[in-house]
Design a protein around this motif. Structure first.
Motif, PDB file in Angstrom:
ATOM      1  N   ALA A   4      67.366  57.624  34.448  1.00 24.60           N
ATOM      2  CA  ALA A   4      66.370  57.180  35.435  1.00 24.60           C
ATOM      3  C   ALA A   4      66.598  57.859  36.783  1.00 24.60           C
ATOM      4  CB  ALA A   4      66.435  55.665  35.594  1.00 24.60           C
ATOM      5  N   HIS A   5      67.857  57.974  37.202  1.00 26.06           N
ATOM      6  CA  HIS A   5      68.160  58.666  38.464  1.00 26.06           C
ATOM      7  C   HIS A   5      67.661  60.102  38.398  1.00 26.06           C
ATOM      8  CE1 HIS A   5      71.844  55.820  38.923  1.00 26.06           C
ATOM      9  NE2 HIS A   5      70.764  55.265  39.429  1.00 26.06           N
ATOM     10  N   ALA A   6      67.985  60.784  37.318  1.00 26.81           N
ATOM     11  CA  ALA A   6      67.592  62.185  37.151  1.00 26.81           C
ATOM     12  C   ALA A   6      66.075  62.324  37.137  1.00 26.81           C
ATOM     13  CB  ALA A   6      68.188  62.751  35.871  1.00 26.81           C
ATOM     14  N   ARG A   7      65.394  61.381  36.492  1.00 24.26           N
ATOM     15  CA  ARG A   7      63.926  61.422  36.432  1.00 24.26           C
ATOM     16  C   ARG A   7      63.322  61.363  37.837  1.00 24.26           C
ATOM     17  NH1 ARG A   7      60.269  56.584  34.761  1.00 24.26           N
ATOM     18  NH2 ARG A   7      58.258  57.600  34.671  1.00 24.26           N
ATOM     19  N   TYR A   8      63.819  60.460  38.658  1.00 25.12           N
ATOM     20  CA  TYR A   8      63.323  60.338  40.029  1.00 25.12           C
ATOM     21  C   TYR A   8      63.641  61.587  40.844  1.00 25.12           C
ATOM     22  CZ  TYR A   8      61.738  55.485  39.918  1.00 25.12           C
ATOM     23  OH  TYR A   8      61.044  54.335  39.669  1.00 25.12           O
ATOM     24  N   LEU A   9      64.865  62.076  40.744  1.00 26.68           N
ATOM     25  CA  LEU A   9      65.259  63.258  41.510  1.00 26.68           C
ATOM     26  C   LEU A   9      64.439  64.479  41.114  1.00 26.68           C
ATOM     27  CD1 LEU A   9      69.124  62.778  41.568  1.00 26.68           C
ATOM     28  CD2 LEU A   9      67.537  62.515  43.488  1.00 26.68           C
ATOM     29  N   LEU A  10      64.205  64.653  39.821  1.00 23.53           N
ATOM     30  CA  LEU A  10      63.403  65.795  39.371  1.00 23.53           C
ATOM     31  C   LEU A  10      61.958  65.664  39.826  1.00 23.53           C
ATOM     32  CD1 LEU A  10      64.848  66.355  35.797  1.00 23.53           C
ATOM     33  CD2 LEU A  10      65.053  67.874  37.779  1.00 23.53           C
ATOM     34  N   ALA A  11      61.428  64.456  39.817  1.00 24.05           N
ATOM     35  CA  ALA A  11      60.052  64.250  40.290  1.00 24.05           C
ATOM     36  C   ALA A  11      59.948  64.563  41.782  1.00 24.05           C
ATOM     37  CB  ALA A  11      59.604  62.818  40.005  1.00 24.05           C
ATOM     38  N   ILE A  12      60.930  64.134  42.557  1.00 22.49           N
ATOM     39  CA  ILE A  12      60.927  64.438  43.996  1.00 22.49           C
ATOM     40  C   ILE A  12      61.017  65.948  44.206  1.00 22.49           C
ATOM     41  CG2 ILE A  12      62.211  64.185  46.159  1.00 22.49           C
ATOM     42  CD1 ILE A  12      63.068  61.382  45.062  1.00 22.49           C
ATOM     43  N   TYR A  13      61.874  66.593  43.449  1.00 20.16           N
ATOM     44  CA  TYR A  13      62.019  68.045  43.553  1.00 20.16           C
ATOM     45  C   TYR A  13      60.694  68.746  43.246  1.00 20.16           C
ATOM     46  CZ  TYR A  13      63.540  72.787  42.535  1.00 20.16           C
ATOM     47  OH  TYR A  13      63.671  74.153  42.523  1.00 20.16           O
ATOM     48  N   ASP A  14      60.037  68.345  42.155  1.00 19.45           N
ATOM     49  CA  ASP A  14      58.760  68.960  41.787  1.00 19.45           C
ATOM     50  C   ASP A  14      57.692  68.726  42.844  1.00 19.45           C
ATOM     51  OD1 ASP A  14      59.728  70.028  39.442  1.00 19.45           O
ATOM     52  OD2 ASP A  14      59.018  68.364  38.185  1.00 19.45           O
ATOM     53  N   LEU A  15      57.609  67.516  43.352  1.00 22.70           N
ATOM     54  CA  LEU A  15      56.621  67.221  44.396  1.00 22.70           C
ATOM     55  C   LEU A  15      56.922  67.986  45.674  1.00 22.70           C
ATOM     56  CD1 LEU A  15      56.192  63.370  43.901  1.00 22.70           C
ATOM     57  CD2 LEU A  15      54.455  65.128  43.490  1.00 22.70           C
ATOM     58  N   ALA A  16      58.196  68.113  46.023  1.00 19.89           N
ATOM     59  CA  ALA A  16      58.597  68.797  47.259  1.00 19.89           C
ATOM     60  C   ALA A  16      58.267  70.288  47.217  1.00 19.89           C
ATOM     61  CB  ALA A  16      60.078  68.589  47.527  1.00 19.89           C
ATOM     62  N   ARG A  17      58.185  70.841  46.018  1.00 21.42           N
ATOM     63  CA  ARG A  17      57.818  72.259  45.907  1.00 21.42           C
ATOM     64  C   ARG A  17      56.355  72.474  46.282  1.00 21.42           C
ATOM     65  NH1 ARG A  17      59.609  74.318  40.240  1.00 21.42           N
ATOM     66  NH2 ARG A  17      58.500  76.130  41.021  1.00 21.42           N
ATOM     67  N   ALA A  18      55.518  71.458  46.080  1.00 20.51           N
ATOM     68  CA  ALA A  18      54.091  71.559  46.386  1.00 20.51           C
ATOM     69  C   ALA A  18      53.756  71.075  47.792  1.00 20.51           C
ATOM     70  CB  ALA A  18      53.287  70.766  45.364  1.00 20.51           C
ATOM     71  N   MET A  19      54.561  70.161  48.324  1.00 21.09           N
ATOM     72  CA  MET A  19      54.304  69.599  49.651  1.00 21.09           C
ATOM     73  C   MET A  19      55.639  69.345  50.341  1.00 21.09           C
ATOM     74  SD  MET A  19      53.167  65.791  48.424  1.00 21.09           S
ATOM     75  CE  MET A  19      52.173  66.387  47.081  1.00 21.09           C
ATOM     76  N   PRO A  20      55.723  69.592  51.630  1.00 24.25           N
ATOM     77  CA  PRO A  20      57.004  69.453  52.317  1.00 24.25           C
ATOM     78  C   PRO A  20      57.501  68.012  52.407  1.00 24.25           C
ATOM     79  CG  PRO A  20      55.281  69.975  53.875  1.00 24.25           C
ATOM     80  CD  PRO A  20      54.669  70.055  52.512  1.00 24.25           C
ATOM     81  N   ASP A  21      56.582  67.057  52.524  1.00 19.21           N
ATOM     82  CA  ASP A  21      56.948  65.648  52.674  1.00 19.21           C
ATOM     83  C   ASP A  21      56.500  64.869  51.450  1.00 19.21           C
ATOM     84  OD1 ASP A  21      57.817  66.149  55.317  1.00 19.21           O
ATOM     85  OD2 ASP A  21      55.758  65.950  56.030  1.00 19.21           O
ATOM     86  N   VAL A  22      57.416  64.174  50.799  1.00 20.38           N
ATOM     87  CA  VAL A  22      57.102  63.378  49.623  1.00 20.38           C
ATOM     88  C   VAL A  22      57.129  61.904  50.027  1.00 20.38           C
ATOM     89  CG1 VAL A  22      57.820  62.750  47.295  1.00 20.38           C
ATOM     90  CG2 VAL A  22      58.134  65.097  48.102  1.00 20.38           C
TER      91      VAL A  22
END
Length: 67
Positions: A7-25
């Motif tokens: 679950a931790h990894a899932r959240y971190l990877l989602a934040i990483y993916d979103l951050a690549r498209a937008m600077p602020d998540v």
């Protein structure tokens, strides 16, 4: 350093993916991307901040740390 759960990894990877498209998540964007509620994101982000993986700044914006 403590081990990450799936679950931790899932959240971190989602934040990483979103951050690549937008600077602020935001917590709302993360909840939408993961298909979870905003309170779930808030709870998990608190855990990840305690572990040193995440920083929450103004207006609930989430940022990954260098860790």
């Amino acid at each position: 350093m403590e081990r990450l759960t799936a679950a931790h990894a899932r959240y971190l990877l989602a934040i990483y993916d979103l951050a690549r498209a937008m600077p602020d998540v935001s917590t709302v964007e993360l909840a939408r991307a993961l298909g979870v509620t905003k309170p779930s994101v808030t709870r998990m982000s608190a855990v990840l901040m305690e572990k040193g993986y995440l920083v929450r700044k103004r207006y609930g914006k989430l940022y990954l740390t260098d860790t």
